[in-house]
Design a protein around this motif. Structure first.
Motif, mmCIF file in Angstrom:
data_model
loop_
_atom_site.group_PDB
_atom_site.id
_atom_site.type_symbol
_atom_site.label_atom_id
_atom_site.label_comp_id
_atom_site.label_asym_id
_atom_site.label_seq_id
_atom_site.Cartn_x
_atom_site.Cartn_y
_atom_site.Cartn_z
ATOM 1 N N GLN A 4 -9.910 -15.293 13.380
ATOM 2 C CA GLN A 4 -9.030 -14.239 12.879
ATOM 3 C C GLN A 4 -7.793 -14.826 12.212
ATOM 4 O OE1 GLN A 4 -9.692 -10.621 13.243
ATOM 5 N NE2 GLN A 4 -8.265 -10.848 11.547
ATOM 6 N N HIS A 5 -7.500 -14.330 11.034
ATOM 7 C CA HIS A 5 -6.303 -14.702 10.275
ATOM 8 C C HIS A 5 -5.647 -13.399 9.815
ATOM 9 C CE1 HIS A 5 -7.470 -18.980 10.061
ATOM 10 N NE2 HIS A 5 -8.700 -18.478 10.115
ATOM 11 N N GLU A 6 -4.689 -13.501 8.928
ATOM 12 C CA GLU A 6 -3.990 -12.314 8.415
ATOM 13 C C GLU A 6 -4.775 -11.703 7.257
ATOM 14 O OE1 GLU A 6 -1.060 -9.513 8.619
ATOM 15 O OE2 GLU A 6 -1.122 -11.299 9.886
ATOM 16 N N ALA A 7 -5.020 -10.392 7.323
ATOM 17 C CA ALA A 7 -5.692 -9.679 6.230
ATOM 18 C C ALA A 7 -4.777 -9.663 5.000
ATOM 19 C CB ALA A 7 -6.048 -8.263 6.647
ATOM 20 N N GLU A 8 -5.406 -9.609 3.816
ATOM 21 C CA GLU A 8 -4.665 -9.618 2.554
ATOM 22 C C GLU A 8 -5.197 -8.533 1.625
ATOM 23 O OE1 GLU A 8 -5.312 -13.559 1.073
ATOM 24 O OE2 GLU A 8 -4.375 -14.511 2.807
ATOM 25 N N PRO A 9 -5.123 -7.252 2.034
ATOM 26 C CA PRO A 9 -5.706 -6.197 1.191
ATOM 27 C C PRO A 9 -5.017 -6.089 -0.165
ATOM 28 C CG PRO A 9 -4.393 -5.250 2.959
ATOM 29 C CD PRO A 9 -4.450 -6.727 3.205
ATOM 30 N N GLU A 10 -5.810 -5.634 -1.149
ATOM 31 C CA GLU A 10 -5.247 -5.397 -2.474
ATOM 32 C C GLU A 10 -4.296 -4.210 -2.390
ATOM 33 O OE1 GLU A 10 -8.473 -4.857 -5.203
ATOM 34 O OE2 GLU A 10 -9.379 -6.783 -4.671
ATOM 35 N N ASP A 11 -3.366 -4.100 -3.360
ATOM 36 C CA ASP A 11 -2.371 -3.023 -3.304
ATOM 37 C C ASP A 11 -2.981 -1.639 -3.499
ATOM 38 O OD1 ASP A 11 -2.894 -3.197 -6.010
ATOM 39 O OD2 ASP A 11 -0.798 -3.345 -6.618
ATOM 40 N N THR A 12 -4.221 -1.573 -3.985
ATOM 41 C CA THR A 12 -4.884 -0.273 -4.158
ATOM 42 C C THR A 12 -5.652 0.154 -2.906
ATOM 43 O OG1 THR A 12 -6.877 -1.310 -5.051
ATOM 44 C CG2 THR A 12 -5.185 -0.610 -6.635
ATOM 45 N N GLU A 13 -5.670 -0.711 -1.884
ATOM 46 C CA GLU A 13 -6.465 -0.436 -0.693
ATOM 47 C C GLU A 13 -5.584 -0.035 0.486
ATOM 48 O OE1 GLU A 13 -10.262 -3.379 -1.236
ATOM 49 O OE2 GLU A 13 -8.404 -4.297 -0.508
#
Length: 188
Positions: free
Chosen positions: A135-144
């Protein structure tokens, strides 16, 4: 299996109707296989679809929930997204898994290829399993705007069988993984 190689469709003309960074829509004037004139529309995808079934050592998997604009409803899906056609699909899968869930996998296996809607699009999809998860830090796109759930794989399989999950990539992936698990072909 033998099949004819010759295309029975004859293209008389084509016109681009729409274009954006993700898709292109073309309308074709054609002579169809029966010899009659007609039209055909084709949506060309500028990315390939990528789906990932992450599996941990306890046979849990991860679903991503989001509101799907095209359906006007909230959907649960495996981590999935698009990868540019000139990018290695595995690199796209690794990026999508990290972006959406924060997971990094040590082991990757391609389990399925498919065309998603070949009557009107050329969208091609690759599906992977991912194991050896950290597990690491999620990096969602700004549209998500995503919700991530960790669930027992069998619960997700039941959701697919009960029609609670209708996303075609997810349905295909979960059914394929269930088959591979039954055949002892997945190493966690």
């Amino acid at each position: 299996m033998q099949h004819p190689e010759e295309n029975p469709w004859k293209i008389k003309s084509e016109q681009q109707v729409y274009d954006n960074p993700w898709i292109n829509l073309t309308e074709y004037q054609v002579i169809n296989p029966s010899g009659n004139p007609g039209i055909y529309g084709k949506v060309h995808f500028k990315n390939r679809a990528i789906g990932i079934v992450p599996l941990d050592a306890d046979l849990n998997t991860y679903l991503v929930g989001q509101y799907r604009f095209t359906l006007s409803q909230y959907c649960w899906e495996i981590p999935e997204g698009g990868g540019p056609l000139n990018e290695d699909p595995l690199d796209a899968a690794k990026r999508e898994l990290l972006e959406e869930t924060g997971l990094v996998a040590a082991n990757w296996t391609a389990i399925q290829t498919m065309h998603l809607s070949n009557s009107v699009t050329d969208e091609f999809c690759l599906i992977y399993t991912a194991t050896g998860l950290t597990q690491h830090e999620a990096e969602p796109e700004d549209t998500e705007q995503l919700t991530v759930k960790r669930l027992p794989f069998d619960d997700v399989y039941r959701m697919v069988c009960d029609g609670e999950i209708t996303d075609s990539v997810t349905v295909t992936a979960i059914l394929k993984v269930k088959l591979l698990l039954m055949e002892n072909r997945i190493i966690l």
